[in-house]
Design a protein around this motif. Structure first.
Motif, PDB file in Angstrom:
ATOM      1  N   UNK A 139       0.819  -1.213   0.000  1.00 31.67           N
ATOM      2  CA  UNK A 139       0.000   0.000   0.000  1.00 31.67           C
ATOM      3  C   UNK A 139       0.851   1.262   0.000  1.00 31.67           C
ATOM      4  N   UNK A 140       1.912   1.297   0.797  1.00 30.39           N
ATOM      5  CA  UNK A 140       2.776   2.483   0.845  1.00 30.39           C
ATOM      6  C   UNK A 140       3.420   2.743  -0.514  1.00 30.39           C
ATOM      7  N   UNK A 141       3.797   1.681  -1.219  1.00 28.12           N
ATOM      8  CA  UNK A 141       4.443   1.814  -2.525  1.00 28.12           C
ATOM      9  C   UNK A 141       3.433   2.260  -3.583  1.00 28.12           C
ATOM     10  N   UNK A 142       2.288   1.607  -3.627  1.00 29.04           N
ATOM     11  CA  UNK A 142       1.310   1.868  -4.695  1.00 29.04           C
ATOM     12  C   UNK A 142       0.503   3.140  -4.442  1.00 29.04           C
ATOM     13  N   UNK A 143       0.045   3.347  -3.224  1.00 29.66           N
ATOM     14  CA  UNK A 143      -0.811   4.510  -2.942  1.00 29.66           C
ATOM     15  C   UNK A 143      -0.024   5.794  -2.658  1.00 29.66           C
ATOM     16  N   UNK A 144       1.175   5.638  -2.040  1.00 31.72           N
ATOM     17  CA  UNK A 144       1.927   6.831  -1.619  1.00 31.72           C
ATOM     18  C   UNK A 144       3.241   7.028  -2.364  1.00 31.72           C
ATOM     19  N   UNK A 146       5.771   5.306  -2.194  1.00 34.74           N
ATOM     20  CA  UNK A 146       6.867   5.069  -1.257  1.00 34.74           C
ATOM     21  C   UNK A 146       7.888   4.093  -1.812  1.00 34.74           C
ATOM     22  N   UNK A 147       9.020   3.984  -1.129  1.00 35.25           N
ATOM     23  CA  UNK A 147      10.085   3.092  -1.602  1.00 35.25           C
ATOM     24  C   UNK A 147      10.164   1.791  -0.808  1.00 35.25           C
ATOM     25  N   UNK A 148       9.388   1.702   0.292  1.00 34.94           N
ATOM     26  CA  UNK A 148       9.453   0.489   1.118  1.00 34.94           C
ATOM     27  C   UNK A 148       8.063  -0.079   1.380  1.00 34.94           C
ATOM     28  N   UNK A 149       8.068  -1.369   1.657  1.00 38.05           N
ATOM     29  CA  UNK A 149       6.839  -2.079   2.020  1.00 38.05           C
ATOM     30  C   UNK A 149       7.153  -2.953   3.230  1.00 38.05           C
ATOM     31  N   UNK A 175       9.820  -7.160   8.773  1.00 40.10           N
ATOM     32  CA  UNK A 175      10.802  -6.157   8.373  1.00 40.10           C
ATOM     33  C   UNK A 175      10.291  -5.320   7.229  1.00 40.10           C
ATOM     34  N   UNK A 176      11.247  -4.915   6.368  1.00 39.38           N
ATOM     35  CA  UNK A 176      10.925  -4.003   5.272  1.00 39.38           C
ATOM     36  C   UNK A 176      11.533  -4.489   3.968  1.00 39.38           C
ATOM     37  N   UNK A 177      10.799  -4.251   2.883  1.00 44.68           N
ATOM     38  CA  UNK A 177      11.279  -4.536   1.534  1.00 44.68           C
ATOM     39  C   UNK A 177      11.553  -3.205   0.864  1.00 44.68           C
ATOM     40  N   UNK A 178      12.745  -3.072   0.252  1.00 47.92           N
ATOM     41  CA  UNK A 178      13.097  -1.875  -0.520  1.00 47.92           C
ATOM     42  C   UNK A 178      12.855  -2.198  -1.984  1.00 47.92           C
ATOM     43  N   UNK A 179      11.868  -1.544  -2.576  1.00 49.03           N
ATOM     44  CA  UNK A 179      11.513  -1.836  -3.969  1.00 49.03           C
ATOM     45  C   UNK A 179      12.337  -1.028  -4.960  1.00 49.03           C
ATOM     46  N   UNK A 180      13.220  -0.154  -4.475  1.00 54.49           N
ATOM     47  CA  UNK A 180      14.012   0.690  -5.376  1.00 54.49           C
ATOM     48  C   UNK A 180      15.413   0.143  -5.642  1.00 54.49           C
TER      49      UNK A 180
END
Length: 197
Positions: A139-144, A146-149, A175-180
């Protein structure tokens, strides 16, 4: 009835002979005691386990085709190398600690589910194998933009080598995934659970 009597008598004679051997030859008794001790040591023990990992991209891994309602899409380089440390393994060998996603599905709520598997290798070469189910909230990546999920999941220990041969157990991860990350997504996770070996 005669056979039962003969078997019982044979058992008593063998036990008496073993007792006499042990009394006359203490070195044989010591050897028998050591064998019994080793057998007892082979009993598996369940212990707490913690992990602290981050991944890097395995550029040799294939793209993974995921499902999305109506539209398939691909995740580049679905394999990864693990770095970090784990209870009972210490600092892990990042060149040999690998994982591979084999399935993914993105639902309408932007939650990506994946199935992963791999091995975690200690510096001395002993290893555990695992398979896991992860859930990544995009949601953070697609809606905002953002670079992490966030990522959560459960990894099950499916075996191992060295002292971990036949190991079992599981640990939850988050934890967190960095999509960048160049080449494909990477993650940073911690986890807690148990291992039996």
């Amino acid at each position: 009835m005669k056979k039962i009597t003969i078997i019982a008598l044979s058992t008593l004679i063998m036990a008496a002979c073993q007792k006499e051997i042990n009394e006359k030859h203490p070195d044989i008794r010591l050897k028998n005691d050591l064998v019994a001790k080793k057998e007892k040591e082979k009993e598996r023990v369940t212990r707490p386990m913690k992990i602290n990992f981050y991944s890097s991209v395995n550029e040799a891994s294939p793209n993974l085709t995921c499902t999305l309602p109506g539209v398939p899409f691909a995740i580049a380089n679905s394999g990864y190398f693990l770095h970090g440390n784990a209870t009972h393994l210490g600092k892990i060998d990042a060149e040999k600690s690998i994982g591979q996603d084999g399935f993914c599905n993105l639902n309408a709520a932007f939650i990506l589910t994946t199935k992963t598997s791999g091995r975690i290798v200690a510096a001395n070469g002993d290893a555990i194998t695992y398979s896991g189910d992860d859930s990544i909230d995009l949601n953070n990546v697609i809606r905002n933009a953002g670079s992490t999920a966030t990522i959560t999941g459960l990894w099950k220990i499916t075996g191992g080598t060295g002292k971990f041969k036949g190991a079992s157990g599981s640990f939850s991860i988050n934890g967190f995934v960095d999509v960048t990350t160049t080449g494909g997504p990477t993650f940073t996770i911690t986890g807690e659970g148990t291992i039996t070996y």
